[in-house]
Design an enzyme around this catalytic site. Structure first.
Site, short mmCIF file in Angstrom:
data_model
loop_
_atom_site.label_atom_id
_atom_site.label_comp_id
_atom_site.label_asym_id
_atom_site.label_seq_id
_atom_site.Cartn_x
_atom_site.Cartn_y
_atom_site.Cartn_z
N CYS A 1 -4.24 -1.38 -1.97
CA CYS A 1 -4.42 0.07 -2.13
C CYS A 1 -5.42 0.24 -3.27
O CYS A 1 -5.20 -0.29 -4.36
CB CYS A 1 -3.08 0.70 -2.48
N ASN A 2 -6.49 0.95 -3.00
CA ASN A 2 -7.51 1.12 -4.03
C ASN A 2 -6.97 1.94 -5.20
O ASN A 2 -7.27 1.65 -6.36
CB ASN A 2 -8.74 1.82 -3.45
N THR A 3 -6.19 2.98 -4.90
CA THR A 3 -5.69 3.84 -5.96
C THR A 3 -4.77 3.07 -6.90
O THR A 3 -4.89 3.16 -8.13
CB THR A 3 -4.95 5.06 -5.36
N ASP B 1 0.87 -1.18 0.00
CA ASP B 1 0.00 0.00 0.00
C ASP B 1 0.91 1.23 0.00
O ASP B 1 2.12 1.12 0.19
CB ASP B 1 -0.89 0.00 1.26
N SER B 2 0.28 2.38 -0.14
CA SER B 2 1.04 3.62 -0.07
C SER B 2 1.50 3.92 1.36
O SER B 2 2.36 4.77 1.56
CB SER B 2 0.17 4.77 -0.57
N CYS C 1 -11.09 2.90 0.11
CA CYS C 1 -9.69 3.29 0.35
C CYS C 1 -9.28 2.46 1.56
O CYS C 1 -10.05 2.36 2.53
CB CYS C 1 -9.61 4.78 0.66
N THR C 2 -8.10 1.88 1.48
CA THR C 2 -7.75 0.93 2.56
C THR C 2 -7.51 1.61 3.91
O THR C 2 -7.46 0.95 4.94
CB THR C 2 -6.52 0.08 2.16
N HIS C 3 -7.38 2.94 3.90
CA HIS C 3 -7.29 3.65 5.19
C HIS C 3 -8.66 3.75 5.88
O HIS C 3 -8.73 3.88 7.09
CB HIS C 3 -6.78 5.07 4.98
N TYR D 1 -0.93 8.39 -2.49
CA TYR D 1 -1.04 8.04 -3.91
C TYR D 1 -2.28 8.70 -4.52
O TYR D 1 -2.35 8.91 -5.73
CB TYR D 1 -1.19 6.52 -4.07
N GLY D 2 -3.25 8.96 -3.67
CA GLY D 2 -4.59 9.35 -4.14
C GLY D 2 -4.64 10.60 -4.97
O GLY D 2 -5.57 10.81 -5.75
N1 DGL Z 1 -4.50 3.45 0.77
C1 DGL Z 1 -4.76 4.27 -0.39
C2 DGL Z 1 -5.96 3.73 -1.16
O1 DGL Z 1 -6.54 2.73 -0.79
C3 DGL Z 1 -5.04 5.68 -0.02
C4 DGL Z 1 -3.90 6.45 0.54
C5 DGL Z 1 -3.21 7.29 -0.49
O2 DGL Z 1 -3.78 8.25 -1.02
O3 DGL Z 1 -2.07 6.96 -0.74
O4 DGL Z 1 -6.33 4.31 -2.15
#
Ligand code: DGL
Length: 273
Positions: free
Chosen positions: A74-76, A11-12, A185-187, A43-44
Site C-alpha cells: 500500500c503506497n499510503t 493493503d487497505s 497506488c496499488t489499486h 487509507y488515502g
Molecule cells: N492501496 C492504497 C495505496 O496504495 C490506496 C487505497 C486507500 O486509499 O486505502 O495507497
C-alpha cells in the site's frame, strides 16, 4: 521463522493483490499470507497517526502467522508508516514506494515524472523525496486521484464514468510534458489499460509492484530466507477485516490461482497469543 515461513503482504483492501500477483509470478516458491483492511479502506484520506496505528495492528497480526518478511503493499502505508514501524517489527519489511521511485528514475528520458496516488501519498511528498535522492535532476509532478479507489473497489475498471474521471485527473499531468507516470497506488494498476488508452504509447507507465517483487527476492536472498518449496502457490491464505466473500470474488478475478477461502479477522481487537 524459517525459509518455509510465508511472506506477509497487506493493503487497505484489494489493491495489494496487484503486488501479490507480481510476487506469485516472480517468486513462485513463496507462500503468502495476505491481509486486506477492507473494513477501514480507504487509507488515502486518513492521517499519518491513524495509518501508523493500523499498520502496527496488522504487523502484529501477520507476525502471529509466523511470516518471515512483510511487504507493505500500500503506497499510503509505505509513505506514512513504514519508517515508524520497521524497526519495532523485528523482521525484514519493505514498502512499494522506494522500488517504484527507482523504476521511474530509471525509465525517464526527459526527467519529467508524473506520480498519481492517494491524497496521503501525494501530500507526504515521498515519491519526490526518493526520486530526487536517486536523480537530483528530475522534476516530479504529483496528482492525487481520490475517486480512483472507490471506482476500482466497485469493479468499474473499463467504465465510461471511470474514463471521464481519469481523463480529468491525468490531463493535468500530460500538460506538463511528462514522459513517465508512476501508478503510485496499488489499486491503479487495475486501471492500467484505461490509463494507457488515455496517455497513449509515448508515456512509460510504472507499476511499482514489479520492482517491489525484485527487491523482495534480493532481500530474502540476503537474509538466507528464500523459499524452496516447489508448488507453494496452493498454500496462500487471505484475511480481511470485512466482506470476505466480496474480496474472495475480486481476488479470483485478478490472481492466477484460485482463492478458495477468505477469512474475516477483527483486526482492532486482535491480540497475538
Ligand atoms: N492501496 C492504497 C495505496 O496504495 C490506496 C487505497 C486507500 O486509499 O486505502 O495507497
Amino acid at each position: 521463522m524459517s525459509c518455509d515461513s510465508p511472506i506477509g503482504v497487506f493493503d487497505s483492501g484489494v489493491g495489494g493483490l496487484t503486488v501479490v500477483k507480481e510476487i506469485m509470478r516472480q517468486l513462485p516458491n513463496e507462500r503468502i499470507v495476505y491481509f486486506g483492511d477492507t473494513a477501514r479502506v480507504p487509507y488515502g484520506s486518513k492521517s499519518k497517526k491513524t495509518i501508523i496505528t493500523y499498520t502496527r495492528q496488522i504487523v502484529r497480526f501477520l507476525r502471529s502467522k509466523d511470516v518471515k518478511a512483510i511487504v507493505v503493499a500500500c503506497n499510503t502505508a509505505s509513505a506514512y508508516a513504514l519508517e515508524a514501524v520497521k524497526e519495532e517489527a523485528g523482521l525484514p519489511m519493505i514498502g512499494v514506494v522506494e522500488p517504484g521511485a527507482r523504476a521511474a528514475a530509471a525509465a525517464t528520458r526527459n526527467g519529467r515524472i508524473g506520480v498519481i496516488g492517494t491524497e496521503g501519498t501525494i501530500k507526504s511528498g515521498i515519491y519526490n523525496q526518493f526520486l530526487s535522492a536517486t536523480n537530483p535532476h528530475v522534476t516530479v509532478f504529483g496528482k492525487a486521484c481520490p475517486l480512483f479507489v472507490p471506482l476500482v473497489e466497485e469493479g468499474w475498471l473499463q467504465d465510461p464514468v471511470t474514463r471521464i474521471v481519469a481523463q480529468r485527473y491525468i490531463s493535468d499531468l500530460t500538460a506538463k510534458d511528462i514522459d513517465t507516470l508512476v501508478l503510485g497506488c496499488t489499486h491503479y494498476p487495475l486501471l492500467r489499460k484505461l490509463i494507457r488508452s488515455i496517455v497513449g504509447e509515448g508515456i512509460t507507465l510504472v507499476n511499482p509492484a514489479y520492482e517491489t517483487a525484485i527487491t523482495l527476492r534480493k532481500l530474502l536472498q540476503e537474509e538466507g530466507l528464500s523459499g524452496e518449496r516447489q508448488g507453494a502457490t496452493q498454500d496462500h491464505t487471505f484475511f480481511v477485516s470485512d466482506g470476505a466473500e466480496k474480496f474472495r470474488q475480486f481476488a479470483n478475478s485478478i490472481l492466477p490461482c484460485e482463492v478458495v477461502e477468505t477469512k474475516d479477522v477483527n483486526i482492532e481487537s486482535f491480540e497475538a497469543d
